[in-house]
Scaffold this active site. Structure first.
Site, mmCIF file in Angstrom:
data_model
loop_
_atom_site.group_PDB
_atom_site.id
_atom_site.type_symbol
_atom_site.label_atom_id
_atom_site.label_comp_id
_atom_site.label_asym_id
_atom_site.label_seq_id
_atom_site.Cartn_x
_atom_site.Cartn_y
_atom_site.Cartn_z
ATOM 1 N N HIS A 71 -9.507 -0.566 4.174
ATOM 2 C CA HIS A 71 -8.053 -0.638 4.044
ATOM 3 C C HIS A 71 -7.486 0.764 3.836
ATOM 4 O O HIS A 71 -8.168 1.651 3.315
ATOM 5 C CB HIS A 71 -7.611 -1.604 2.937
ATOM 6 C CG HIS A 71 -8.037 -1.251 1.548
ATOM 7 N ND1 HIS A 71 -7.392 -0.304 0.774
ATOM 8 C CD2 HIS A 71 -9.031 -1.735 0.757
ATOM 9 C CE1 HIS A 71 -7.961 -0.230 -0.410
ATOM 10 N NE2 HIS A 71 -8.973 -1.073 -0.451
ATOM 11 N N ASP A 73 -4.327 1.401 2.332
ATOM 12 C CA ASP A 73 -3.374 1.521 1.234
ATOM 13 C C ASP A 73 -4.088 1.844 -0.068
ATOM 14 O O ASP A 73 -5.285 1.585 -0.236
ATOM 15 C CB ASP A 73 -2.547 0.243 1.085
ATOM 16 C CG ASP A 73 -3.396 -0.991 0.814
ATOM 17 O OD1 ASP A 73 -4.437 -1.154 1.479
ATOM 18 O OD2 ASP A 73 -3.018 -1.802 -0.059
ATOM 19 N N GLU A 135 -3.995 -4.248 1.516
ATOM 20 C CA GLU A 135 -5.100 -4.937 0.845
ATOM 21 C C GLU A 135 -4.820 -5.046 -0.646
ATOM 22 O O GLU A 135 -5.170 -6.056 -1.272
ATOM 23 C CB GLU A 135 -6.413 -4.182 1.096
ATOM 24 C CG GLU A 135 -7.662 -4.930 0.625
ATOM 25 C CD GLU A 135 -8.019 -4.689 -0.836
ATOM 26 O OE1 GLU A 135 -8.866 -5.429 -1.374
ATOM 27 O OE2 GLU A 135 -7.442 -3.759 -1.460
#
Length: 384
Positions: A71, A73, A135
């Site tokens: 992910h 983020d 996520e």
């Protein structure tokens, strides 16, 4: 053009891709990087258009490939006492500091830095790169990407979700739901509370229900359960309500989550919660003021990861890492989303989850180097 793993990590850390902000600058960098090495990628946009997932395939478009999932983020840094700039990769004492070094731009950087090697390798089976958004917000971004991949790429043999496990091969984690509960009361002066309905006080009853049910679970725990804690948990992390100390509150809301062990279903707990509201709490409220009530909204649902019988992903990563232990974790990942479409999946990556979300987050240089070795073994394995 090539970048070392550390140079790639520095580039990724420099993007402040906090979940509350857009990740498009980072995603466009990744897309341009892949394109510069002749790799086409696909973006799956968020409904608002301000964020994107990315997936790409390197090697022959045949079945039996491997998905490397990460992910993009990270969690916020506000309110944390950092001793260096969280958006600048900083080396100290055998560690690389920066927001996301462990969770999980370290893994992303290793995958992206090896793209030139992947392109040049005589791969007999493909490598699929999957990078998601949000996520950290209950895996909101990945479902649309997983659906798109299931529709467009040849069926892979295994999915490796590179969350930090210190390369322990994690084969199971809890499932969860996140709920938003809104309580509508009726405001009066607190001296005549008998004529009003307190949203805050009824919210407190509901939050106490969460804790009481969790305590029931703790008392009947199976000692052989490998999770920590070894029972389904219920938690309230945020509450807002009321307007003044001497006014019976007309509105309150709170967020809660339920994280269930594999033998239990968080949705069943949610339905039990709704029944408690319907049968016990709301009748008392409506007996005073009929217009009052409670609404429960399902914000997100993250499927659990279940241990597989003779799973290909587990066999592969045990061979590449040498780990033969049995490992499960209580936190959620995107692994269950891939497993849900029928793909063998494990969680295995560099770094220690204890560093995730912390001030002065870091990954040990030795762990980062180990991650590169594991991925190089994977590339070689796909050439055999």
């Amino acid at each position: 053009m090539s970048l070392s793993s550390r140079e790639m990590l520095a580039r990724l850390i420099a993007f402040p891709s906090v979940s509350t902000s857009s990740n498009l600058d980072l995603i466009h960098f990744c897309r341009d990087w892949l394109q510069s090495h002749g790799v086409e990628s696909t973006l799956v946009m968020s409904p608002e258009g301000d964020k994107a997932n990315l997936y790409a395939t390197i090697g022959p478009r045949v079945e039996g490939g491997i998905v490397l999932s990460g992910h993009t983020d990270v969690v916020p840094v506000e309110g944390q006492a950092w001793t260096s700039d969280p958006w600048t990769l900083t080396e100290r004492d055998g560690r690389l500091y920066g927001r996301g070094t462990t969770d999980m731009k370290g893994f992303d950087a290793l995958v992206l830095a090896l793209v030139p090697d992947m392109v040049q390798a005589p791969l007999k089976r493909p490598i699929h790169i999957a990078l998601s958004y949000d996520e950290e917000l209950a895996c909101r971004g990945a479902p649309s990407m997983v659906r798109a991949m299931a529709d467009t790429i040849p069926t892979p043999a295994a999915v490796i979700v590179g969350e930090p496990t210190r390369h322990a091969v994690v084969t199971g984690h809890k499932a969860s739901v996140q709920l938003r509960t809104h309580v509508t009361g009726y405001a009066v002066h607190s001296s005549r509370i008998d004529q009003g309905v307190s949203a805050v006080m009824n919210a407190a009853r509901l939050i106490t229900w969460h804790e009481d049910v969790m305590e029931e679970n703790r008392r009947r725990v199976d000692p052989a359960n490998p999770f920590e804690p070894p029972y389904t948990t219920l938690h309230c992390g945020m509450i807002v309500g009321g307007t003044a100390a001497n006014i019976v509150s007309s509105s309150a809301w709170f967020f809660s989550d339920i994280r269930a062990i594999p033998t239990e279903d968080p949705v069943e707990y949610m339905e039990r919660y709704k029944a408690y509201i319907r049968d016990v709490i709301e009748p008392r409220m409506k007996a005073v003021v009929p217009e009052t009530g409670i609404a429960v909204e399902l914000i997100a649902e993250v499927p659990g990861l279940r241990p597989e019988t003779d799973g290909e992903a587990e066999r592969l990563m045990r061979r590449l890492t040498g780990d033969n232990g049995t490992h499960v974790v209580s936190y959620g990942t995107e692994a269950g989303l891939f497993q849900k479409v029928g793909w063998s999946t494990v969680v295995c990556g560099p770094g220690d989850i204890a560093q995730a979300h912390q001030p002065d987050e870091y990954i040990e240089i030795s762990e980062f180097a180990a991650g590169e070795r594991v991925l190089r073994r994977l590339v070689s394995d796909l050439c055999a």
